[in-house]
Design a protein around this motif. Sequence first.
Motif, PDB file in Angstrom:
ATOM      1  N   GLY A   1      29.102 -23.115   4.177  1.00 48.05           N
ATOM      2  CA  GLY A   1      30.193 -24.320   3.903  1.00 48.05           C
ATOM      3  C   GLY A   1      31.496 -23.862   4.444  1.00 48.05           C
ATOM      4  O   GLY A   1      32.398 -24.131   3.890  1.00 48.05           O
TER       5      GLY A   1
ATOM      6  N   GLY B   1      33.485 -27.390   3.594  1.00 41.25           N
ATOM      7  CA  GLY B   1      32.311 -27.318   2.384  1.00 41.25           C
ATOM      8  C   GLY B   1      31.168 -28.448   3.258  1.00 41.25           C
ATOM      9  O   GLY B   1      30.159 -28.856   2.758  1.00 41.25           O
TER      10      GLY B   1
ATOM     11  N   THR C   1      27.243 -33.045   3.127  1.00 38.54           N
ATOM     12  CA  THR C   1      27.133 -31.841   3.969  1.00 38.54           C
ATOM     13  C   THR C   1      26.165 -32.285   5.221  1.00 38.54           C
ATOM     14  O   THR C   1      25.032 -32.746   4.927  1.00 38.54           O
ATOM     15  CB  THR C   1      26.596 -30.619   3.361  1.00 38.54           C
ATOM     16  OG1 THR C   1      27.286 -30.260   2.052  1.00 38.54           O
ATOM     17  CG2 THR C   1      26.318 -29.279   4.184  1.00 38.54           C
TER      18      THR C   1
END
Length: 370
Positions: free
Chosen positions: A225, A229, A219
């Motif tokens: 997200g 994501g 991430t």
Amino acid sequence: MKSPIYLDNQATTPLAPEVFDAMVPWLKDHFGNPHSAHKLGRQTAAIIDVAREQLAVLLPEQGNVIFTGSATEAINLGFGAIYQQLKRGRNEIIVLETEHAAVRDTAKSYAKIGFEVAFVPVDSNGIVSLEALKSLASSKTALIAAMLVNNEIGVIQPVEAIAELAHLHGALMLCDAVQGYGRVAIPDNVDMIAISGHKIYGPKGIGALWTRAGLELPTLIHGGGQEKGVRSGTLSPALCVGFGKAAELCNSNLTKDMAHIEKLSDYARELFGDWLVNGAIDRRYPGNLNLRKNGLDVGRLMSDVRDVAFSAGSACASGSGRPSHVLTALRLEPAEVRSSIRLGFGRYTTMDEIEQAANMINSAAKAQLL
């Protein structure tokens, strides 16, 4: 006031009228959050999926398009893939010496946390030495990064061969295709591709990272997200639509655009016949012409020719005034670097503009060198 003749299409491109028209409804009437479940949200989510598909047409099959705020962000996101490589005992990053600062500086940031970073030299034409690359790649290599079309000198790197070498050693290959997307075919054996909206007659403020199916990324932006994501934040439907429309136009106009650019480039080469070309002559995108005239003070030239928007070849993107690392990598002397200019031709550049610009630049250069 009359606008200057625009010959800086590597820095940014003008927004295509069709792109502007496509974006307006998504700025004005269709304002729903694409991540909402109601009808307005579903409408905007659907148009973003269309844009994603429009971008994918010019990219390899079997991959995913992740929208980002810029190509620089896309590159930063792509570099995160090396953490999975680190788990496999790989901690080396290889980068071409002539890469954009977005790649070079990101690689250097990983050096601060224990990764080993190697910069591969290029020859006097600006093309990477595959032999030098082979000597650096090993079972410890996590990632090799190479630009498809160089932003300063327009040379086209052997990206397919570089990706093959990376995979031979189990490494990933990241390609900065910002200057090549929609213009030059992208090899289908790369693992990640960074692209930008405003370099293909689309809007600023949006880019994308294409990743090979199955590739894992950490991430980059935490939050909801929303984007696969890995990148949180509400997407702009208007920017996505504009980017997608720009890609669609590049695809439909590919042959026409290239013929136009080649014609402009040939004419410019004729008009600047007594200038020297920096970088390979045959392996380059013709819309980028980096020239030098020894003894010229380009800073003064740009001041004298204010009716043409072009780039000095001696300053890096940050405007620091330091000599271009790309031209320096060609083994040019500092004085030669300082006497270089970059002319960038685009879809909307005309032959008449090339002639007018050449007259103004050549006249100012002649007066300076008398």
